[in-house]
Design an enzyme around this catalytic site. Structure first.
Site, PDB file in Angstrom:
ATOM      1  N   GLY A  91      -0.702   0.847  -5.086  1.00 18.08           N
ATOM      2  CA  GLY A  91      -2.000   0.252  -4.809  1.00 18.08           C
ATOM      3  C   GLY A  91      -3.064   0.897  -5.658  1.00 18.08           C
ATOM      4  N   TYR A 107      11.370  -3.976  -7.247  1.00 20.79           N
ATOM      5  CA  TYR A 107      10.133  -3.904  -8.030  1.00 20.79           C
ATOM      6  C   TYR A 107       9.187  -2.773  -7.654  1.00 20.79           C
ATOM      7  CZ  TYR A 107       5.560  -5.204  -9.875  1.00 20.79           C
ATOM      8  OH  TYR A 107       4.360  -5.179 -10.512  1.00 20.79           O
ATOM      9  N   ASN A 122       0.558   0.570   6.165  1.00 21.58           N
ATOM     10  CA  ASN A 122       1.195  -0.204   5.090  1.00 21.58           C
ATOM     11  C   ASN A 122       1.987  -1.319   5.757  1.00 21.58           C
ATOM     12  OD1 ASN A 122       4.028   0.353   2.869  1.00 21.58           O
ATOM     13  ND2 ASN A 122       2.451  -1.191   2.781  1.00 21.58           N
ATOM     14  N   GLY A 123       1.680  -2.547   5.407  1.00 21.74           N
ATOM     15  CA  GLY A 123       2.388  -3.678   5.998  1.00 21.74           C
ATOM     16  C   GLY A 123       1.465  -4.849   6.193  1.00 21.74           C
ATOM     17  N   CYS A 176       0.845  -1.188   0.000  1.00 20.98           N
ATOM     18  CA  CYS A 176       0.000   0.000   0.000  1.00 20.98           C
ATOM     19  C   CYS A 176       0.876   1.233   0.000  1.00 20.98           C
ATOM     20  CB  CYS A 176      -0.880   0.026   1.240  1.00 20.98           C
ATOM     21  SG  CYS A 176      -1.968  -1.406   1.370  1.00 20.98           S
TER      22      CYS A 176
END
Ligand code: SF4
Length: 491
Positions: A28, A259, A100-101, A2
């Site tokens: 996201g 990435y 985020n995680g 995210c």
């Protein structure tokens, strides 16, 4: 995976939070949300890209100078509107949170929150659990009045989170009447950067975000990274309080560099672009050693994350870099699209080979990583169909062998090609004339060679199986994979 952002400003923050979502859209694309507050909380969220969720009418309702935003790419929880962040609760204060995680002890925490703390969970999202856990720790019969006392309360609450909440979590949160709160898990697995700008009145505005990709556009100056185990609190008057509550080893995700992150981002004080150039250099050296007789005529990246590494790879080899695969940018990234059928279908729509660049040539394809292997195989076939004499394949990332439980939506181990085949078998499966993966040491060297960073060892659990938070064993893998499959199937 995210994207999150939190802004404290001397003016309305809604438009800048929208811009932040746009600049984090690559992290996201399933959903987006913004929450701001003045005397009340204001929220707007929905499924889809930012431009589909927000419009002039609903943006006008997002009043206030403090707010947070979220781009969603689900790694936990389902895919419904109810799972869209930020989440919020009215007890105590009025708290909203974006995360985020991925929490690896989600089930234990959910149990504790619902049974011991009598709080209601409306979703299967680990972020909702984290919100309620945080809120419960801030609940006191004597709510502090001044900022120093509130920071003391925050320190106690977040220290407990660091002790009891396992996994990866970078967090931005707003607390009504108090301000903006930011913290990052003790190993700093997911990124979180910070920036400042002068507000023209002798004060400062502050931004915290997954990447600094929006800083320039919004006039913020990068101020490095939120440290692992650090808590930062900006009160309503713009006073900043911060403390590194826990000091463990710093293990940020290496896959961000391979990435996920945008190439212009600087994460953990390391430039993503430069690290990708170094990945290409290291891989080229390894290629020359392993295959001195196999020099390609051209190097073509599998667009577009691999472009940067392919550029330096071609330069080191002294051969031409070619954009021989044209990418239709109006089709989403295949890794992000849920479902195998869509993924398979999308390669041909997404990538168009340029025959003039390919026919009768020895072509080196460079990709950032190979996950399932289907896309890579299709690319090789396309090149052969378009007349390539030989096809070599180099990969900027070592074999991805294990799933990620820290916030990147990797497939389960059984779906990962390198989880089930060795490199020779993968070479045969792809039907290439030669395949070379980056070595783990060379990847780490590429990421950590330069930069004023404090990284100890990056997280590489998906590559070496060493889950850095020491929270994963075989039973946990099975539990998490089952949960992931259940979520994916809309359970
Ligand atoms: Fe990143 Fe892989 Fe670690 Fe997940 S397991 S945080 S993708 S390096």
């Amino acid at each position: 995976m995210c994207g999150i952002a939190g802004i404290y400003s001397h003016k309305s923050v809604a438009a800048e939070l929208y811009d932040s979502i746009i600049h984090l859209q690559h992290r996201g694309q399933d959903a987006a949300g913004i929450m701001t507050y003045d005397d009340r909380m204001h929220k707007e969220k929905g499924m889809g890209l930012a431009k589909e969720v927000f419009n002039e009418t609903n943006m006008e309702l997002l009043t206030g100078n403090i707010g947070i935003s979220h781009n969603r790419y689900p790694t936990h929880g389902g895919f419904s509107h109810g799972e869209v962040q930020p989440f919020w609760t009215s007890v105590p204060y009025g708290i909203a949170l974006a995360h985020n995680g991925n929490l690896t002890n989600y089930q234990d925490l959910a149990e504790e929150i619902t049974h011991k703390d009598s709080r209601y969970l409306n979703t299967n999202s680990d972020s909702e659990v984290l919100l309620h856990y945080f809120a419960d720790l801030l609940h006191t019969n004597n709510p502090p009045e001044d900022s120093e006392e509130f920071f003391y309360l925050l320190c106690n609450a977040v220290t407990k989170i660091f002790k009891h909440v396992n996994g990866a979590y970078s967090v931005v949160s707003i607390v009504i009447g108090k301000g903006l709160v930011v913290f990052r898990d003790p190993q700093g697995i997911r990124p979180l950067v910070k920036g400042e700008r002068s507000n023209g009145n002798g004060g400062k505005d502050y931004i915290f975000a997954s990447e600094n990709t929006m800083f320039y556009a919004l006039g913020f100056e990068p101020k490095g990274t939120v440290l692992p185990g650090e808590l930062i609190y900006v009160d309503e008057a713009g006073n900043v309080f911060n403390k590194r509550l826990v000091k463990k080893s710093f293990n940020p995700c290496i896959f961000e560099y391979v990435y996920f992150a945008r190439p212009d981002a600087t994460l953990n004080d390391v430039s993503v672009y430069r690290s990708r150039l170094r990945m290409g250099q290291n891989l080229a050296e390894a290629w020359k050693k392993k295959h001195p007789e196999k020099t390609p005529d051209i190097v073509i990246p599998a667009p577009s994350t691999a472009n940067t590494a392919a550029l330096s790879f071609a330069h080191e080899l002294g051969v031409r870099y070619s954009e021989g695969l044209y990418k239709n940018t109006f089709i989403g990234r295949t890794f992000i699209m849920p479902g195998q059928a869509e993924r398979k279908k999308s390669v041909k729509y997404k990538l168009v080979p340029q025959e003039l660049e390919i026919r009768d040539k020895k072509v080196m394809i460079m990709d950032d990583s190979i996950v399932r292997g289907n896309t890579s195989r299709e690319i090789v076939r396309m090149l052969k169909d378009f007349g390539a004499k030989e096809v070599y394949f180099s990969v900027a990332c070592p074999p991805v062998k294990s799933p990620c439980f820290y916030g990147v939506d990797m497939p389960t181990k059984s779906e990962l090609i390198a989880g089930n085949m060795n490199e020779v078998e993968i070479e045969n499966y792809l039907e290439v004339d030669a395949l070379l993966y980056q070595k783990i040491n060379d990847l780490v060297e590429a990421v950590t060679r330069k930069g004023d960073h404090h990284i100890d060892t990056p997280c590489m659990a998906c590559l070496d199986g060493n889950y850095v938070a020491n929270d994963i064993d075989e039973a946990k893998i099975s539990e998490m994979e089952t949960m992931r499959v259940h979520d994916r199937n809309g359970g």
